[in-house]
Design a protein around this motif. Structure first.
Motif, PDB file in Angstrom:
ATOM      1  N   ARG A   1       0.790  -1.214   0.466  1.00 34.82           N
ATOM      2  CA  ARG A   1       0.694  -0.180   0.070  1.00 34.82           C
ATOM      3  C   ARG A   1       0.925   1.213  -0.284  1.00 34.82           C
ATOM      4  O   ARG A   1       1.568   1.195   0.895  1.00 34.82           O
ATOM      5  CB  ARG A   1      -1.153  -0.354   0.966  1.00 34.82           C
ATOM      6  CG  ARG A   1      -1.720  -1.420   1.395  1.00 34.82           C
ATOM      7  CD  ARG A   1      -3.145  -0.523   2.724  1.00 34.82           C
ATOM      8  NE  ARG A   1      -3.022   0.612   2.891  1.00 34.82           N
ATOM      9  CZ  ARG A   1      -2.631   1.393   4.175  1.00 34.82           C
ATOM     10  NH1 ARG A   1      -1.317   0.886   4.568  1.00 34.82           N
ATOM     11  NH2 ARG A   1      -3.010   2.593   3.865  1.00 34.82           N
ATOM     12  N   MET A   2       0.439   2.573  -0.621  1.00 37.48           N
ATOM     13  CA  MET A   2       1.277   3.105  -1.008  1.00 37.48           C
ATOM     14  C   MET A   2       0.399   4.871  -1.390  1.00 37.48           C
ATOM     15  O   MET A   2      -0.076   4.218  -1.844  1.00 37.48           O
ATOM     16  CB  MET A   2       2.405   3.873  -2.301  1.00 37.48           C
ATOM     17  CG  MET A   2       3.379   2.146  -1.964  1.00 37.48           C
ATOM     18  SD  MET A   2       4.210   2.362  -3.691  1.00 37.48           S
ATOM     19  CE  MET A   2       5.133   0.247  -3.758  1.00 37.48           C
ATOM     20  N   PRO A   3      -0.019   6.003   0.062  1.00 37.05           N
ATOM     21  CA  PRO A   3      -0.288   6.874  -0.929  1.00 37.05           C
ATOM     22  C   PRO A   3       0.204   8.066  -1.486  1.00 37.05           C
ATOM     23  O   PRO A   3       1.508   7.775  -1.675  1.00 37.05           O
ATOM     24  CB  PRO A   3       0.135   7.300   0.523  1.00 37.05           C
ATOM     25  CG  PRO A   3      -0.136   7.211   1.878  1.00 37.05           C
ATOM     26  CD  PRO A   3       0.830   5.509   0.851  1.00 37.05           C
ATOM     27  N   THR A   4      -0.657   7.971  -2.691  1.00 37.80           N
ATOM     28  CA  THR A   4       0.271   8.491  -3.634  1.00 37.80           C
ATOM     29  C   THR A   4      -0.674   9.560  -4.382  1.00 37.80           C
ATOM     30  O   THR A   4      -1.490  10.464  -3.765  1.00 37.80           O
ATOM     31  CB  THR A   4      -0.371   7.473  -5.032  1.00 37.80           C
ATOM     32  OG1 THR A   4       1.059   7.631  -6.563  1.00 37.80           O
ATOM     33  CG2 THR A   4      -1.345   7.380  -5.383  1.00 37.80           C
ATOM     34  N   GLY A   5       0.395  10.464  -5.016  1.00 36.09           N
ATOM     35  CA  GLY A   5      -0.639  11.950  -5.438  1.00 36.09           C
ATOM     36  C   GLY A   5      -0.072  12.818  -4.764  1.00 36.09           C
ATOM     37  O   GLY A   5       0.588  12.705  -3.610  1.00 36.09           O
ATOM     38  N   GLY A   6      -0.315  14.014  -5.297  1.00 35.17           N
ATOM     39  CA  GLY A   6      -0.718  15.191  -4.880  1.00 35.17           C
ATOM     40  C   GLY A   6      -1.659  15.389  -3.795  1.00 35.17           C
ATOM     41  O   GLY A   6      -2.456  14.463  -3.313  1.00 35.17           O
ATOM     42  N   GLY A   7      -1.047  16.935  -3.476  1.00 37.44           N
ATOM     43  CA  GLY A   7      -2.732  17.747  -2.776  1.00 37.44           C
ATOM     44  C   GLY A   7      -2.652  17.853  -1.270  1.00 37.44           C
ATOM     45  O   GLY A   7      -3.485  18.364  -0.481  1.00 37.44           O
ATOM     46  N   ILE A   8      -1.320  17.318  -0.496  1.00 36.30           N
ATOM     47  CA  ILE A   8      -0.762  18.021   0.464  1.00 36.30           C
ATOM     48  C   ILE A   8       0.023  19.243   0.868  1.00 36.30           C
ATOM     49  O   ILE A   8       0.600  19.133   2.028  1.00 36.30           O
ATOM     50  CB  ILE A   8      -0.603  17.203   1.575  1.00 36.30           C
ATOM     51  CG1 ILE A   8       0.368  16.057   1.245  1.00 36.30           C
ATOM     52  CG2 ILE A   8      -1.816  16.315   1.596  1.00 36.30           C
ATOM     53  CD1 ILE A   8       0.825  15.161   2.191  1.00 36.30           C
ATOM     54  N   PHE A   9       0.450  19.278  -0.354  1.00 39.36           N
ATOM     55  CA  PHE A   9       1.288  20.297  -0.511  1.00 39.36           C
ATOM     56  C   PHE A   9       2.649  19.659   0.120  1.00 39.36           C
ATOM     57  O   PHE A   9       4.151  20.571   0.865  1.00 39.36           O
ATOM     58  CB  PHE A   9       1.288  21.763   0.415  1.00 39.36           C
ATOM     59  CG  PHE A   9       0.065  22.823   0.183  1.00 39.36           C
ATOM     60  CD1 PHE A   9       0.012  23.047  -1.208  1.00 39.36           C
ATOM     61  CD2 PHE A   9      -1.396  23.273   0.483  1.00 39.36           C
ATOM     62  CE1 PHE A   9      -0.965  23.876  -1.985  1.00 39.36           C
ATOM     63  CE2 PHE A   9      -1.874  23.508   0.034  1.00 39.36           C
ATOM     64  CZ  PHE A   9      -2.408  23.742  -1.285  1.00 39.36           C
TER      65      PHE A   9
ATOM     66  N   GLY B   1       5.255  19.182  -1.753  1.00 39.67           N
ATOM     67  CA  GLY B   1       6.469  19.058  -2.403  1.00 39.67           C
ATOM     68  C   GLY B   1       6.845  17.650  -3.158  1.00 39.67           C
ATOM     69  O   GLY B   1       6.251  17.054  -3.301  1.00 39.67           O
ATOM     70  N   GLN B   2       8.003  17.670  -3.216  1.00 41.81           N
ATOM     71  CA  GLN B   2       8.311  16.592  -4.574  1.00 41.81           C
ATOM     72  C   GLN B   2       9.109  15.777  -3.639  1.00 41.81           C
ATOM     73  O   GLN B   2       8.769  14.166  -4.638  1.00 41.81           O
ATOM     74  CB  GLN B   2      10.118  17.235  -5.192  1.00 41.81           C
ATOM     75  CG  GLN B   2      10.294  18.558  -5.314  1.00 41.81           C
ATOM     76  CD  GLN B   2      11.599  18.861  -6.268  1.00 41.81           C
ATOM     77  OE1 GLN B   2      12.432  17.999  -5.965  1.00 41.81           O
ATOM     78  NE2 GLN B   2      11.494  19.983  -6.663  1.00 41.81           N
ATOM     79  N   THR B   3       9.160  15.848  -2.465  1.00 43.06           N
ATOM     80  CA  THR B   3       9.032  13.715  -2.323  1.00 43.06           C
ATOM     81  C   THR B   3       7.862  13.696  -1.076  1.00 43.06           C
ATOM     82  O   THR B   3       7.761  12.332  -0.599  1.00 43.06           O
ATOM     83  CB  THR B   3      10.596  13.690  -1.083  1.00 43.06           C
ATOM     84  OG1 THR B   3       9.834  14.512   0.187  1.00 43.06           O
ATOM     85  CG2 THR B   3      11.763  14.710  -1.924  1.00 43.06           C
ATOM     86  N   HIS B   4       6.541  13.937  -1.349  1.00 49.04           N
ATOM     87  CA  HIS B   4       5.693  13.714  -0.551  1.00 49.04           C
ATOM     88  C   HIS B   4       4.096  13.447  -2.114  1.00 49.04           C
ATOM     89  O   HIS B   4       3.260  13.132  -1.364  1.00 49.04           O
ATOM     90  CB  HIS B   4       5.091  14.075   0.273  1.00 49.04           C
ATOM     91  CG  HIS B   4       6.018  14.106   1.765  1.00 49.04           C
ATOM     92  ND1 HIS B   4       7.575  15.145   1.301  1.00 49.04           N
ATOM     93  CD2 HIS B   4       6.419  13.232   2.712  1.00 49.04           C
ATOM     94  CE1 HIS B   4       8.013  14.976   2.083  1.00 49.04           C
ATOM     95  NE2 HIS B   4       7.904  13.672   2.918  1.00 49.04           N
TER      96      HIS B   4
ATOM     97  N   PRO C   1      10.038  18.118 -12.150  1.00 51.83           N
ATOM     98  CA  PRO C   1      10.625  17.309 -10.732  1.00 51.83           C
ATOM     99  C   PRO C   1       9.243  18.526 -10.283  1.00 51.83           C
ATOM    100  O   PRO C   1       8.607  19.460 -10.201  1.00 51.83           O
ATOM    101  CB  PRO C   1      11.201  18.444 -10.581  1.00 51.83           C
ATOM    102  CG  PRO C   1      12.475  18.395 -11.592  1.00 51.83           C
ATOM    103  CD  PRO C   1      11.772  19.034 -12.580  1.00 51.83           C
ATOM    104  N   TYR C   2       8.691  17.580  -9.037  1.00 58.28           N
ATOM    105  CA  TYR C   2       7.359  18.094  -8.853  1.00 58.28           C
ATOM    106  C   TYR C   2       7.289  19.330  -7.901  1.00 58.28           C
ATOM    107  O   TYR C   2       8.196  20.150  -7.140  1.00 58.28           O
ATOM    108  CB  TYR C   2       6.459  17.281  -8.068  1.00 58.28           C
ATOM    109  CG  TYR C   2       5.136  17.578  -7.155  1.00 58.28           C
ATOM    110  CD1 TYR C   2       4.211  16.656  -8.005  1.00 58.28           C
ATOM    111  CD2 TYR C   2       4.776  17.781  -6.053  1.00 58.28           C
ATOM    112  CE1 TYR C   2       3.182  16.343  -7.422  1.00 58.28           C
ATOM    113  CE2 TYR C   2       3.799  18.772  -6.124  1.00 58.28           C
ATOM    114  CZ  TYR C   2       2.583  16.958  -6.596  1.00 58.28           C
ATOM    115  OH  TYR C   2       1.562  17.985  -6.543  1.00 58.28           O
ATOM    116  N   PRO C   3       6.643  20.430  -8.725  1.00 55.17           N
ATOM    117  CA  PRO C   3       6.375  21.895  -8.903  1.00 55.17           C
ATOM    118  C   PRO C   3       6.306  22.134  -7.073  1.00 55.17           C
ATOM    119  O   PRO C   3       4.357  22.520  -7.144  1.00 55.17           O
ATOM    120  CB  PRO C   3       5.672  22.804  -9.789  1.00 55.17           C
ATOM    121  CG  PRO C   3       4.754  21.411 -10.209  1.00 55.17           C
ATOM    122  CD  PRO C   3       5.511  20.327  -9.564  1.00 55.17           C
TER     123      PRO C   3
END
Length: 337
Positions: free
Chosen positions: A116-124, A126-129, A311-313
């Motif tokens: 199991r892995m939380p994926t994608g953005g939405g929590i501000f 940054g590049q490593t989460h 890279p994730y902005p």
């Protein structure tokens, strides 16, 4: 029927599986007493004991490697990688050991395990989460890859994944954890807040791996999406008034090509949308498959909508996401093509 968030549905899936099968064990970083960084495992240790839900050292390689050994021995580990971004140290164990165990042993051993892995953005984060690495897993023979878009599916797919005899990568979109999500980018995820989102039955049920769902029927254009972007696609179709058929893939591998082909042959047009970066994203594979199987039915080029090839902005997170406006432009482009 009870209404649950995706977090609650995922937790219930693990509890139901652990209740039914003593071989199911849950572990990872902070998943025991603390209940996980997003509280997906909250209460499981108190209910099932420290031998079945326990904390692991901060070593993703060690977590996955231990799970492979447990699975080969006969247990059914359901492990958590705290964020999908953290899986890279464990990638070799996933690819070289878990995915290949059945084949390299000639069927003598299998790896019935879920990552199991939380994926994608939405929590501000940054590049490593915030990364969406699903394409790294769909490229690997021997793995199944699942991305739910709602609480009902999350529970049913996770139970099916735990009961599957082979390794399953289970990616959980963080923006959907607490809902409701209407497809717009108007707020970040708040992991500690509770918002009812979907009806989720008590007890045991499964959603079959490898079967897509048609979330919105239409005749003008097919939209292929998964996870968070399913809701974005629905919002775009509603706002434009375009008669779009929105297909929630649910499982990327095995992929439900039968449903995809039937829809594209009906509409003659196809838009593919996902949050991950465009280049070499899973949408590229979808585009190739649709072209191969539906070429003579296509009336316009296939259109892809995805995250930027950067890279994730962190500072531009909400612009990075494919939102209803970008998907709407893709729908219009498909109709005008």
């Amino acid at each position: 029927m009870p209404r649950r968030t995706m977090i609650e549905a995922i937790r219930d899936a693990m509890a139901v599986s652990m209740e039914r099968d003593d071989d199911v064990v849950v572990f990872g970083e902070d998943v025991g007493y603390f209940g996980g960084v997003f509280r997906c495992t909250q209460g499981l240790q108190a209910r099932f004991g420290k031998s079945r839900c326990f904390d692991a050292p901060i070593s993703e390689l060690g977590i996955v490697g231990a799970a492979v050994g447990m699975a080969a021995y006969g247990l059914k580990p359901c492990i958590e990688i705290q964020f999908a971004d953290y899986m890279y140290p464990a990638y070799d164990q996933i690819v070289s050991e878990a995915a290949r165990l059945r084949y390299r042993s000639g069927g003598q051993f299998t790896a019935p395990m879920v990552v199991r892995m939380p994926t994608g953005g939405g929590i501000f984060g940054g590049q490593t989460h915030s990364q969406s690495p699903e394409a790294l897993f769909t490229h690997v023979a021997g793995l199944k890859t699942v991305v739910p878009s709602n609480p009902y599916d999350a529970k049913g797919l996770l139970i099916a994944a735990i009961e599957d005899p082979d390794p399953v990568i289970f990616l959980e979109p963080k923006r959907l954890y607490n809902g409701p999500f209407d497809g717009h980018h108007d707020r970040p995820v708040t992991p500690w807040a509770r918002h009812d989102l979907g009806e989720v039955p008590d007890g045991h049920y499964t959603v079959p791996l490898g079967k897509a769902a048609i979330r919105r029927e239409g005749a003008a254009v097919t939209v292929l999406a998964y996870g968070t972007i399913v809701h974005v696609a629905e919002a775009a179709a509603a706002e434009t008034g375009i008669d779009a058929e929105v297909i929630d893939l649910r499982t990327l591998l095995p992929l439900d090509m039968e449903t995809i082909e039937a829809s594209v042959r009906k509409t003659g047009r196809c838009v593919i949308a996902h949050e991950a970066t465009l280049t070499s994203g899973f949408g590229a594979e979808l585009a190739a498959l649709v072209q191969e199987s539906c070429f003579y039915h296509l009336e316009a080029p296939i259109v892809r909508v995805a995250g930027w090839d950067t890279p994730y902005p962190h500072a531009q997170e909400w612009a990075y996401f494919p939102g209803p406006e970008r998907v709407s432009r893709a729908l219009r482009a498909a109709l005008e093509g």
